[in-house]
Design an enzyme around this catalytic site. Structure first.
Site, PDB file in Angstrom:
ATOM      1  N   CYS A 294      60.608  53.252 -90.499  1.00 53.31           N
ATOM      2  CA  CYS A 294      61.701  54.345 -90.721  1.00 53.31           C
ATOM      3  C   CYS A 294      60.700  55.481 -90.721  1.00 53.31           C
ATOM      4  O   CYS A 294      60.841  56.512 -91.039  1.00 53.31           O
ATOM      5  CB  CYS A 294      61.966  54.022 -92.183  1.00 53.31           C
ATOM      6  SG  CYS A 294      63.383  52.976 -92.120  1.00 53.31           S
TER       7      CYS A 294
ATOM      8  N   HIS B 277      63.293  60.182 -96.763  1.00 53.12           N
ATOM      9  CA  HIS B 277      63.934  59.654 -96.151  1.00 53.12           C
ATOM     10  C   HIS B 277      65.275  59.218 -96.948  1.00 53.12           C
ATOM     11  O   HIS B 277      65.101  58.962 -98.299  1.00 53.12           O
ATOM     12  CB  HIS B 277      62.861  58.243 -96.130  1.00 53.12           C
ATOM     13  CG  HIS B 277      63.177  56.735 -95.522  1.00 53.12           C
ATOM     14  ND1 HIS B 277      64.128  57.428 -94.564  1.00 53.12           N
ATOM     15  CD2 HIS B 277      63.313  55.437 -95.397  1.00 53.12           C
ATOM     16  CE1 HIS B 277      64.715  56.215 -93.475  1.00 53.12           C
ATOM     17  NE2 HIS B 277      63.500  55.026 -94.483  1.00 53.12           N
TER      18      HIS B 277
ATOM     19  N   ASN C 285      71.451  54.694 -93.864  1.00 50.45           N
ATOM     20  CA  ASN C 285      69.746  54.643 -93.759  1.00 50.45           C
ATOM     21  C   ASN C 285      69.407  54.158 -92.324  1.00 50.45           C
ATOM     22  O   ASN C 285      69.730  53.359 -91.405  1.00 50.45           O
ATOM     23  CB  ASN C 285      68.789  53.594 -94.316  1.00 50.45           C
ATOM     24  CG  ASN C 285      67.996  53.593 -93.742  1.00 50.45           C
ATOM     25  OD1 ASN C 285      67.352  54.082 -93.188  1.00 50.45           O
ATOM     26  ND2 ASN C 285      66.955  53.036 -94.318  1.00 50.45           N
TER      27      ASN C 285
HETATM   28  N1  COA Z   1      78.042  44.131-101.744  1.00 49.07           N
HETATM   29  C1  COA Z   1      77.557  42.888-102.985  1.00 49.07           C
HETATM   30  N2  COA Z   1      76.542  42.961-103.950  1.00 49.07           N
HETATM   31  C2  COA Z   1      76.013  42.346-102.700  1.00 49.07           C
HETATM   32  C3  COA Z   1      75.284  43.067-101.952  1.00 49.07           C
HETATM   33  C4  COA Z   1      76.643  43.426-101.359  1.00 49.07           C
HETATM   34  N3  COA Z   1      76.861  44.148 -99.583  1.00 49.07           N
HETATM   35  N4  COA Z   1      74.005  42.672-101.753  1.00 49.07           N
HETATM   36  C5  COA Z   1      73.837  42.071-101.778  1.00 49.07           C
HETATM   37  N5  COA Z   1      74.830  41.917-102.952  1.00 49.07           N
HETATM   38  C6  COA Z   1      75.301  40.843-104.280  1.00 49.07           C
HETATM   39  C7  COA Z   1      73.857  40.197-104.407  1.00 49.07           C
HETATM   40  O1  COA Z   1      74.008  39.302-103.777  1.00 49.07           O
HETATM   41  C8  COA Z   1      73.194  40.237-105.603  1.00 49.07           C
HETATM   42  O2  COA Z   1      74.422  39.200-106.996  1.00 49.07           O
HETATM   43  P1  COA Z   1      73.768  37.614-107.574  1.00 49.07           P
HETATM   44  O3  COA Z   1      73.815  38.777-108.764  1.00 49.07           O
HETATM   45  O4  COA Z   1      75.044  37.509-107.950  1.00 49.07           O
HETATM   46  O5  COA Z   1      72.667  37.264-107.219  1.00 49.07           O
HETATM   47  C9  COA Z   1      73.623  41.179-106.506  1.00 49.07           C
HETATM   48  O6  COA Z   1      74.255  42.307-105.491  1.00 49.07           O
HETATM   49  C10 COA Z   1      72.603  41.874-106.788  1.00 49.07           C
HETATM   50  O7  COA Z   1      71.327  41.518-105.268  1.00 49.07           O
HETATM   51  P2  COA Z   1      70.394  42.858-105.193  1.00 49.07           P
HETATM   52  O8  COA Z   1      69.564  42.723-104.100  1.00 49.07           O
HETATM   53  O9  COA Z   1      69.400  42.010-106.277  1.00 49.07           O
HETATM   54  O10 COA Z   1      70.380  44.442-105.581  1.00 49.07           O
HETATM   55  P3  COA Z   1      69.729  45.245-105.318  1.00 49.07           P
HETATM   56  O11 COA Z   1      70.280  46.746-106.538  1.00 49.07           O
HETATM   57  O12 COA Z   1      68.348  45.481-104.867  1.00 49.07           O
HETATM   58  O13 COA Z   1      70.192  46.551-104.684  1.00 49.07           O
HETATM   59  C11 COA Z   1      69.510  47.082-102.682  1.00 49.07           C
HETATM   60  C12 COA Z   1      70.037  45.995-102.902  1.00 49.07           C
HETATM   61  C13 COA Z   1      69.708  46.434-101.072  1.00 49.07           C
HETATM   62  C14 COA Z   1      70.713  48.124-101.869  1.00 49.07           C
HETATM   63  C15 COA Z   1      68.496  47.748-102.745  1.00 49.07           C
HETATM   64  O14 COA Z   1      67.178  46.495-103.113  1.00 49.07           O
HETATM   65  C16 COA Z   1      67.777  48.619-101.717  1.00 49.07           C
HETATM   66  O15 COA Z   1      68.073  49.541-101.621  1.00 49.07           O
HETATM   67  N6  COA Z   1      66.671  48.093-101.245  1.00 49.07           N
HETATM   68  C17 COA Z   1      66.254  49.017-100.622  1.00 49.07           C
HETATM   69  C18 COA Z   1      66.143  48.924 -99.344  1.00 49.07           C
HETATM   70  C19 COA Z   1      65.680  49.978 -98.433  1.00 49.07           C
HETATM   71  O16 COA Z   1      65.721  50.878 -98.737  1.00 49.07           O
HETATM   72  N7  COA Z   1      65.710  49.444 -97.328  1.00 49.07           N
HETATM   73  C20 COA Z   1      65.468  50.440 -95.988  1.00 49.07           C
HETATM   74  C21 COA Z   1      63.560  50.636 -96.731  1.00 49.07           C
HETATM   75  S1  COA Z   1      63.267  52.301 -94.970  1.00 49.07           S
END
Ligand code: COA
Length: 320
Positions: free
Chosen positions: A112, A247, A277
């Site tokens: 990215c 970003h 993204n």
């Molecule tokens: N839909 C519904 N539920 C989802 C889900 C989806 N698409 N993806 C994950 N969950 C659930 C998980 O299973 C978890 O459930 P649990 O609490 O029962 O275990 C819960 O939601 C929380 O998951 P978590 O991974 O802790 O969520 P989060 O708030 O961290 O959000 C992201 C997940 C991926 C959106 C977030 O971590 C993120 O944006 N990270 C950075 C990603 C990024 O920027 N990547 C590219 C970098 S260039």
């Protein structure tokens, strides 16, 4: 001598995939995706439409906006994680399409942060007088390495392209760029396949893997440091900034960086709701949106930043 952004361009494939479409593909909801990421829809390349196809459209628009001709381009830096071929690189493939032969053309593979890295390299060549009309592209077809059965990544990644043309200018342009990487985080966000390691048949192996919560934390921390580093390097206060062009990974990461800069959301170009993204394409896409809708004006001070797999990250302070 500075390198000034003479023109911007972008391109998005026609097909739009909404959160409601994703509800039918994986166990997720529109509400969860909007709450946790800010994304509402994203664009997906058509079958057979490649990264260079998207990049070419964005490049032609940037070339037109700069008021130059394709044949004037004498340097191409192409940021991408999803190249058309193993080789020739995307920069060379684009050069052939534009018909601007002879100058250096290469791709930059820093996920990215690909566009910010490519911009930093091109900036150095223009400043050194070794390029007079440099094309910098960020383009991706991430849909090709997305596991559409994995809800933790399928809701995030998307396709698109953005580009800028850089030309020498004695007055103003890119003030400084700041690049970083930390390979200790290589297992947090990766696609575990490649030429040397091999291409196993098992499809899941060829897709993006991400420890989302960890990526989130490190991204917020390092982007905060990166924007402060850029301001400090130029002896500028946060208040000098007109626009943050971040970003577009997650609205919550963008908001965290904005808080660090005391910037209201109105001074931030946010496209994550419409684009998802798009990795290396995300910053030049957002920049082009801000320029074309008239928000970003000549003479204003912009801070560009990106963070991606590796981890790699960086920023650019730009007098537009
Ligand atoms: N839909 C519904 N539920 C989802 C889900 C989806 N698409 N993806 C994950 N969950 C659930 C998980 O299973 C978890 O459930 P649990 O609490 O029962 O275990 C819960 O939601 C929380 O998951 P978590 O991974 O802790 O969520 P989060 O708030 O961290 O959000 C992201 C997940 C991926 C959106 C977030 O971590 C993120 O944006 N990270 C950075 C990603 C990024 O920027 N990547 C590219 C970098 S260039």
């Amino acid at each position: 001598m500075y390198s000034r952004i003479a023109g911007t361009g972008s391109y998005l494939p026609e097909k739009i995939l909404t959160n409601f479409d994703l509800e039918r593909m994986v166990n997720t909801t529109d509400e969860w995706i909007r709450d946790r990421t800010g994304i509402e829809r994203r664009h997906i390349a058509a079958d057979g439409q490649t990264t260079v196809d998207l990049g070419e459209q964005a490049a032609r628009r940037a070339i037109e906006a700069a008021g130059v001709r394709p044949g004037d381009i004498d340097f191409i830096a192409f940021g991408t994680t999803t190249p058309d071929l193993v080789f020739p690189n995307c920069g060379v493939l684009l050069q052939e399409r534009l018909g601007c032969r002879g100058g250096p053309a290469f791709s930059v593979e820093t996920a990215c942060a690909g566009f910010v890295y490519a911009l930093a390299i091109a900036d150095k060549f223009v400043k050194a007088g070794e390029a007079r009309c440099a094309l910098v592209v960020g383009a991706e077809t991430l849909s090709r390495i997305t596991d559409w059965t994995d809800r933790s990544t399928a809701v995030i990644f998307a396709d698109g392209a953005g580009a800028v043309v850089l030309q020498p200018d004695p007055q103003a342009g890119i003030l400084s760029t700041h690049l970083h990487a930390d390979g200790a985080y290589k297992d947090m966000l990766y696609c575990g396949t490649g030429v040397s390691k091999g291409f196993p048949d098992a499809k899941p192996y060829m897709t993006v893997k991400m420890v989302g919560s960890e990526v989130f934390k490190v991204a917020v921390l390092n982007l905060g440091k990166a924007v402060e580093e850029a301001l400090t390097a130029q002896g500028l206060d946060k208040s000098a900034l007109d626009w943050l062009v971040p970003h577009q990974a997650n609205i919550r990461i963008i908001q965290a960086t904005a808080r660090r800069l005391n910037m209201p959301l109105e001074r931030i170009i946010v496209t994550v709701q419409d684009h998802g993204n798009t990795s290396a394409a995300s910053v030049p896409l957002a920049l082009d949106v801000g320029v074309r809708d008239g928000r970003i004006k000549r003479g204003e001070l912009l801070l560009l930043e990106a963070f991606g797999g590796g981890f790699t990250w960086g920023s650019a302070l730009v007098r537009y």
